[in-house]
Design a protein around this motif. Structure first.
Motif, PDB file in Angstrom:
ATOM      1  N   ILE A 186      66.969  36.780  35.690  1.00  0.00           N
ATOM      2  CA  ILE A 186      68.184  36.087  36.112  1.00  0.00           C
ATOM      3  C   ILE A 186      68.690  36.754  37.388  1.00  0.00           C
ATOM      4  CG2 ILE A 186      70.555  35.437  35.484  1.00  0.00           C
ATOM      5  CD1 ILE A 186      69.656  35.551  32.538  1.00  0.00           C
ATOM      6  N   GLU A 187      68.688  35.998  38.465  1.00  0.00           N
ATOM      7  CA  GLU A 187      69.132  36.540  39.748  1.00  0.00           C
ATOM      8  C   GLU A 187      70.453  35.907  40.133  1.00  0.00           C
ATOM      9  OE1 GLU A 187      64.577  36.730  41.571  1.00  0.00           O
ATOM     10  OE2 GLU A 187      66.163  35.630  42.638  1.00  0.00           O
ATOM     11  N   CYS A 188      71.494  36.742  40.351  1.00  0.00           N
ATOM     12  CA  CYS A 188      72.743  36.146  40.831  1.00  0.00           C
ATOM     13  C   CYS A 188      73.433  37.065  41.843  1.00  0.00           C
ATOM     14  CB  CYS A 188      73.664  35.738  39.685  1.00  0.00           C
ATOM     15  SG  CYS A 188      73.820  36.930  38.387  1.00  0.00           S
ATOM     16  N   ILE A 189      72.710  37.380  42.869  1.00  0.00           N
ATOM     17  CA  ILE A 189      73.279  38.200  43.950  1.00  0.00           C
ATOM     18  C   ILE A 189      74.187  37.334  44.823  1.00  0.00           C
ATOM     19  CG2 ILE A 189      72.700  39.614  45.973  1.00  0.00           C
ATOM     20  CD1 ILE A 189      69.944  40.106  44.432  1.00  0.00           C
ATOM     21  N   ASP A 190      73.697  36.146  45.141  1.00  0.00           N
ATOM     22  CA  ASP A 190      74.467  35.161  45.884  1.00  0.00           C
ATOM     23  C   ASP A 190      75.719  34.765  45.084  1.00  0.00           C
ATOM     24  OD1 ASP A 190      75.400  32.726  46.985  1.00  0.00           O
ATOM     25  OD2 ASP A 190      73.402  32.206  47.706  1.00  0.00           O
ATOM     26  N   PRO A 191      76.921  34.809  45.694  1.00  0.00           N
ATOM     27  CA  PRO A 191      78.143  34.512  44.926  1.00  0.00           C
ATOM     28  C   PRO A 191      78.262  33.059  44.471  1.00  0.00           C
ATOM     29  CG  PRO A 191      78.645  34.886  47.261  1.00  0.00           C
ATOM     30  CD  PRO A 191      77.208  35.274  47.066  1.00  0.00           C
ATOM     31  N   THR A 192      77.461  32.169  45.032  1.00  0.00           N
ATOM     32  CA  THR A 192      77.617  30.755  44.665  1.00  0.00           C
ATOM     33  C   THR A 192      76.390  30.184  43.969  1.00  0.00           C
ATOM     34  OG1 THR A 192      76.736  30.000  46.782  1.00  0.00           O
ATOM     35  CG2 THR A 192      79.123  30.325  46.650  1.00  0.00           C
ATOM     36  N   ARG A 193      75.456  31.071  43.637  1.00  0.00           N
ATOM     37  CA  ARG A 193      74.184  30.525  43.193  1.00  0.00           C
ATOM     38  C   ARG A 193      73.434  31.505  42.290  1.00  0.00           C
ATOM     39  NH1 ARG A 193      70.547  26.804  45.095  1.00  0.00           N
ATOM     40  NH2 ARG A 193      68.384  27.443  44.932  1.00  0.00           N
ATOM     41  N   ALA A 194      72.900  30.992  41.184  1.00  0.00           N
ATOM     42  CA  ALA A 194      72.070  31.817  40.317  1.00  0.00           C
ATOM     43  C   ALA A 194      70.703  31.175  40.182  1.00  0.00           C
ATOM     44  CB  ALA A 194      72.702  31.957  38.932  1.00  0.00           C
ATOM     45  N   PRO A 209      77.062  38.108  34.144  1.00  0.00           N
ATOM     46  CA  PRO A 209      77.194  38.172  35.597  1.00  0.00           C
ATOM     47  C   PRO A 209      77.419  36.803  36.241  1.00  0.00           C
ATOM     48  CG  PRO A 209      75.110  39.181  34.892  1.00  0.00           C
ATOM     49  CD  PRO A 209      75.807  38.714  33.675  1.00  0.00           C
ATOM     50  N   ILE A 210      76.852  35.772  35.648  1.00  0.00           N
ATOM     51  CA  ILE A 210      77.072  34.414  36.167  1.00  0.00           C
ATOM     52  C   ILE A 210      78.541  34.028  35.973  1.00  0.00           C
ATOM     53  CG2 ILE A 210      76.456  31.962  35.897  1.00  0.00           C
ATOM     54  CD1 ILE A 210      73.659  32.813  35.159  1.00  0.00           C
ATOM     55  N   LYS A 211      79.064  34.337  34.795  1.00  0.00           N
ATOM     56  CA  LYS A 211      80.476  34.034  34.502  1.00  0.00           C
ATOM     57  C   LYS A 211      81.394  34.765  35.465  1.00  0.00           C
ATOM     58  CE  LYS A 211      80.295  32.804  29.624  1.00  0.00           C
ATOM     59  NZ  LYS A 211      80.632  33.215  28.256  1.00  0.00           N
ATOM     60  N   GLU A 212      81.049  36.009  35.775  1.00  0.00           N
ATOM     61  CA  GLU A 212      81.874  36.796  36.704  1.00  0.00           C
ATOM     62  C   GLU A 212      81.943  36.151  38.081  1.00  0.00           C
ATOM     63  OE1 GLU A 212      81.083  41.089  34.507  1.00  0.00           O
ATOM     64  OE2 GLU A 212      80.139  40.683  36.450  1.00  0.00           O
ATOM     65  N   ASN A 266      70.035  27.334  39.418  1.00  0.00           N
ATOM     66  CA  ASN A 266      68.688  26.785  39.580  1.00  0.00           C
ATOM     67  C   ASN A 266      67.835  27.170  38.371  1.00  0.00           C
ATOM     68  OD1 ASN A 266      65.820  26.800  40.258  1.00  0.00           O
ATOM     69  ND2 ASN A 266      66.485  26.157  42.284  1.00  0.00           N
ATOM     70  N   ILE A 267      67.359  26.179  37.653  1.00  0.00           N
ATOM     71  CA  ILE A 267      66.535  26.460  36.470  1.00  0.00           C
ATOM     72  C   ILE A 267      65.154  25.818  36.600  1.00  0.00           C
ATOM     73  CG2 ILE A 267      68.452  26.782  34.842  1.00  0.00           C
ATOM     74  CD1 ILE A 267      67.855  23.827  33.962  1.00  0.00           C
ATOM     75  N   THR A 268      64.794  25.472  37.838  1.00  0.00           N
ATOM     76  CA  THR A 268      63.535  24.729  38.004  1.00  0.00           C
ATOM     77  C   THR A 268      62.321  25.516  37.501  1.00  0.00           C
ATOM     78  OG1 THR A 268      63.490  25.532  40.274  1.00  0.00           O
ATOM     79  CG2 THR A 268      64.223  23.271  39.955  1.00  0.00           C
TER      80      THR A 268
END
Lengths: 190, 183, 112
Positions: free
Chosen positions: C10-18, C38-41, C53-55
């Motif tokens: 799970i990557e969520c470095i970008d503040p608007t995108r995981a 972290p996504i919720k944060e 993105n779950i592709t």
């Protein structure tokens, strides 16, 4: 003994099986390494679809197998008692049957779910909303019922079940079967 | 009932009474195992399943898969053509992993297996391994039992075979044990 | 933040995108909580739409679907629209993600 959804022992006896697989495992071992659920589900789907280019069938089979396995592990009342998996396939259908033991409370929850599921006024969309809004998995209810939703509604699996008494008081033998038409498992390919 | 023919581990059956830590049994229909890929797939799966709790799962899995594959191929080789199933059972005792196959064979193939057992008991494994290699180089088919010999030699595998007549066929149990320290 | 196991990432470095990748089959919905935290944060701090993105998620079990639904309810509480980038070629996504889209009108699904 109670049965739901026209429970049959096997695929039609007239057809020749193209694949048969039996597995038995202890829930305890899957709980100690949860990845074993997915590993087993992937294996079963690969075993059945080997040599075929049906990526969809493979993916759907693995999803369904995984749901059934996770349920069997969670709701086995004795985690050292073997869970049996029996998979049969002919040219058109695949049948997955999973048998485990469950206590009275879980069996009752399952029974009332199945009763609702097979009743005329069962509304699948309302059911989905209710399920995802609910809390943790606590019985055959809750999260596991969402699994039944995906298996039957999303992948058109035919659900049937058999619940039998065992020699032990308050312990029931629960068999859940999902039958898939091969066409529906890879519908967009054909 | 005829007395079972026993070799190796089957002459010291104390372990059968112990409770396994992990047990996994599995039936494979012979008719579809001729798709050789399924052999490898099954071996890999059983090995991955079993090795999940080991400190170096990949290394353990690779060796286990080799052994399981050898045993399954062996069971297929010695099976009757009838639509009989092969059972594979894996047990994890405290320091030992035991892999067992059960299959059914006809008189003729059983005789071949008996000859093989006789060779196993009369020769040191190393000598037998070398002579099989020599014999193999002069043969066309690959059915030599060399796989099992390699495993016995290289990985300290202990082997047991039990043959029991069951009606018209023979029930063959092959059991291999290895210490988890060797994994 | 990157959460990584053998099976999924799970990557969520970008503040608007995981970006979620792999096979997610955890035992219960709550087992997903720490991974989705972290996504919720990120969602909490946003007004603009958040993209997930779950592709490349080959499997998500029913516990995961419940956890995913909770993520949507969380976004709804904070009124942050959700964009789900999904793949039509992965059966569970084509089927189940469409159902998840019905949970809130500000969830949009983009199939590739």
């Amino acid at each position: 003994m109670v049965e739901y959804g026209h429970f049959k022992e096997n695929l039609s006896a007239k057809t020749l099986l193209t694949c048969e697989l039996k597995l038995a495992f202890r829930p305890l071992d899957l709980m100690s390494k949860w990845q074993r659920c997915g590993l087993t589900a992937d294996f079963v789907s690969q075993f059945e679809t080997i040599g075929q280019s049906h990526i969809r069938t493979k993916n759907v089979l693995s999803t369904i197998m995984n749901e059934l396995l996770e349920n069997a592990v969670k709701f086995s009342c004795d985690k050292t008692q073997f869970v049996d998996i029996h998979i049969t396939a002919d040219d058109t259908k695949i049948r997955i049957e999973v048998t485990n033991n469950a206590d009275k409370q879980d069996t009752d929850t399952l029974k009332s779910f199945l009763k609702l599921f097979f009743s005329k006024d069962f509304d699948v969309d309302t059911f989905f909303m209710k399920q995802v809004e609910k809390g943790e998995n606590v019985g055959y209810g809750e999260g596991s019922q969402l699994g039944f939703y995906t298996m039957t509604h999303n992948y058109q699996g035919h659900l049937s079940a058999r619940i039998e008494k065992t020699e032990m008081a308050n312990v029931y033998k629960v068999t859940i079967a999902i039958e898939l038409e091969k066409e529906s498992a890879h519908d967009h390919q054909n | 009932m005829q007395k079972a023919l026993k070799y190796g581990l089957y002459n010291q059956e104390t372990r059968e009474k112990e409770d396994p830590e992990l047990s996994f049994s599995f039936k494979l229909p012979l008719a579809i195992m001729n798709k050789w890929d399924r052999c490898g797939l099954t071996s890999n799966f059983l090995a991955n399943y079993q090795s999940a709790t080991f400190p170096q799962p990949e290394k353990t899995s690779s060796l286990l898969s080799t052994i399981i594959n050898e045993l399954i191929e062996n069971a297929i080789k010695y099976s009757s053509s009838a639509d009989k199933q092969i059972t594979v059972i894996i047990k994890h005792f405290q320091n030992t992993i035991q892999i067992k196959t059960i299959n059914f064979a006809e008189e003729e193939t059983t005789q071949k297996l008996k000859t093989y057992i006789l060779k196993l008991s009369e020769n040191s494994h190393e000598n037998l391994f070398l002579s099989q290699l020599e014999e193999n180089s002069q043969r066309e088919d690959n059915h030599s039992g060399i796989g099992l010999l390699t495993l016995i030699n290289d990985h300290n595998l202990k082997l047991g075979i039990r043959i029991q007549k069951e009606d018209a066929l023979y029930e063959i149990h092959v059991k291999a044990e290895l210490e988890t320290n060797d994994l | 933040m990157i959460i990584k196991t053998d099976d999924y990432r799970i990557e969520c470095i970008d503040p608007t995108r995981a970006v979620i990748i792999g096979s997610l089959r955890l035992p219960t919905p709550s087992a997903y909580e720490p991974h989705f935290k972290p996504i919720k944060e990120k969602i909490e701090k946003l007004r603009d739409p958040y993209t997930i993105n779950i592709t490349k998620v080959s499997f998500l079990n029913s516990s995961g679907i419940t956890a995913f639904a909770r993520l949507i309810f969380f976004a709804k509480e904070h009124n942050v629209p959700i964009i789900i980038e999904a793949s039509e070629t992965i059966p569970w996504q084509e089927k189940t993600i469409t159902s998840l889209g019905k949970l809130w009108s500000k969830v949009s699904i983009q199939f590739s």
